[in-house]
Design an enzyme around this catalytic site. Sequence first.
Site, mmCIF file in Angstrom:
data_model
loop_
_atom_site.group_PDB
_atom_site.id
_atom_site.type_symbol
_atom_site.label_atom_id
_atom_site.label_comp_id
_atom_site.label_asym_id
_atom_site.label_seq_id
_atom_site.Cartn_x
_atom_site.Cartn_y
_atom_site.Cartn_z
ATOM 1 N N ASP A 157 4.450 -5.921 3.926
ATOM 2 C CA ASP A 157 4.197 -4.851 4.893
ATOM 3 C C ASP A 157 5.273 -4.891 5.967
ATOM 4 O OD1 ASP A 157 2.844 -2.708 6.169
ATOM 5 O OD2 ASP A 157 0.906 -3.536 5.566
ATOM 6 N N HIS A 181 0.832 -1.216 0.000
ATOM 7 C CA HIS A 181 0.000 0.000 0.000
ATOM 8 C C HIS A 181 0.856 1.251 0.000
ATOM 9 C CE1 HIS A 181 0.408 0.977 4.400
ATOM 10 N NE2 HIS A 181 0.527 -0.338 4.529
ATOM 11 N N HIS A 185 4.618 2.898 13.134
ATOM 12 C CA HIS A 185 3.647 3.987 13.255
ATOM 13 C C HIS A 185 4.159 5.119 14.138
ATOM 14 C CE1 HIS A 185 -0.353 2.134 11.676
ATOM 15 N NE2 HIS A 185 0.684 1.830 10.912
ATOM 16 N N GLU A 210 -5.085 1.128 2.979
ATOM 17 C CA GLU A 210 -4.822 0.070 3.955
ATOM 18 C C GLU A 210 -4.838 0.608 5.376
ATOM 19 O OE1 GLU A 210 -2.435 -2.640 6.552
ATOM 20 O OE2 GLU A 210 -2.143 -0.510 6.099
ATOM 21 N N GLU A 211 -4.322 1.826 5.568
ATOM 22 C CA GLU A 211 -4.220 2.377 6.913
ATOM 23 C C GLU A 211 -5.584 2.693 7.529
ATOM 24 O OE1 GLU A 211 -1.751 2.197 8.594
ATOM 25 O OE2 GLU A 211 0.053 2.332 7.376
ATOM 26 N N ASP A 238 6.254 2.069 6.532
ATOM 27 C CA ASP A 238 5.008 1.324 6.386
ATOM 28 C C ASP A 238 4.097 2.128 5.456
ATOM 29 O OD1 ASP A 238 2.572 0.024 6.714
ATOM 30 O OD2 ASP A 238 2.284 0.707 8.780
#
Length: 401
Positions: free
Chosen positions: A247, A75, A327, A226-227, A192
């Site tokens: 990922d 993604h 994150h 995706e997030e 990510d």
Amino acid sequence: MPKKKPDGPDTDYLQQVLLKLLSIHSPSGYTDPIVRELCNELDALELPYEITRRGAVRTTLPGRAYSPDRAIVGHVDTLGAMVKDLKDNGRVSLVPVGTWSARFAEGARVSLYTDSSIHRGTILPLKASGHTYNDAIDTQPGVWENLELRIDEDFSSREDLEKGGVQIGDFVGIDSQAELLQNGYLNSRHLDDKAGVAAMLTAAKYVKDHGIELPVECHLLFTISEEVGSGASAVLHGDVAEMVSIDNGTVAPGQNSSERGVTIAMADSSGPFDYHLTHHLLNLCAKHDIPHQRDIFKYYRCDSASALEAGNDIRTALITFGVDASHGYERTHLDALASVTRLIVDYCQTNLIYQRQRKHLGTLKTFPKVRKTDVPLTQLEQTESQAQIPPSAPVERKKKP
């Protein structure tokens, strides 16, 4: 003379394309700029592509067979923020896009995208100066309600913001602040999953550069949400039998992921990944000497989950590059990205693990046994047992009276 084995993936290209992707803001919901850059990169690789209405991208590495086939997905969307309210002091309050902690937003340099302009600024806690608030700056809870965006303009009131075109719902892109060290460590926000996308593009370049003929078509899917949960739910071909997500893997106490090698996920918060496909990837790592480890992620889900929730009957797996402080202020090593790239290349060159399962619905004859596949590499010596005890377990004998 034996045929010379091709060199490994182009790590210079891997670094170049990753840093380019990291330089472009792409919070979920505001991904058009990164989609355009991705398509420019596919054009440079001479790979044709299709774009969905919302911007997910699908390209295909051709193979001898076109159906059923496989897909690899990553993604391009990232974490970000949106304007929640215009404040009387000329600053704006924010809400996060995606799930990430407010403590990692403090101090971030950002771009605010209004309908007509772009403004630079910094995300700050409400109590940002120790000279004013003394120890209170350390006791203020780290939550999004206690943050505000200071815009680098002469904005000192709500009226100034409105005149400047700032509105509720404007997107905020968070700078990646990427720093690649000579020892191979890469510190950056948004690894990510831009690092995964860079590995996919590098693998595609390798296949193209070396003229490798694949046994079956391999679709490379690049998703844009995706997030926020929807992932690969709308970009799959109907004849995809196997899908591998690329990922990040979380490096932290209690986890087995590493910033070196490739980490194979056995399960995430949505449940276990496909037994056969996962073990096929593990065996590929062992056969081709790719450093690897296994892990399970309890509070994590990837593109595969949304694909299954959308009703796709496919085998799914997840391969990851280890990321420390996911994150947040993320870090990985180029070794992990190179290992992921190698595994993608090796996987693309294998047959589907169950070639006989050409239809969505079949019979018991086409349904596989637990440990036997159509790919010799993944066949293990053990055979299926109907008993709930190992076949070699001793049988308890009754004592004679």
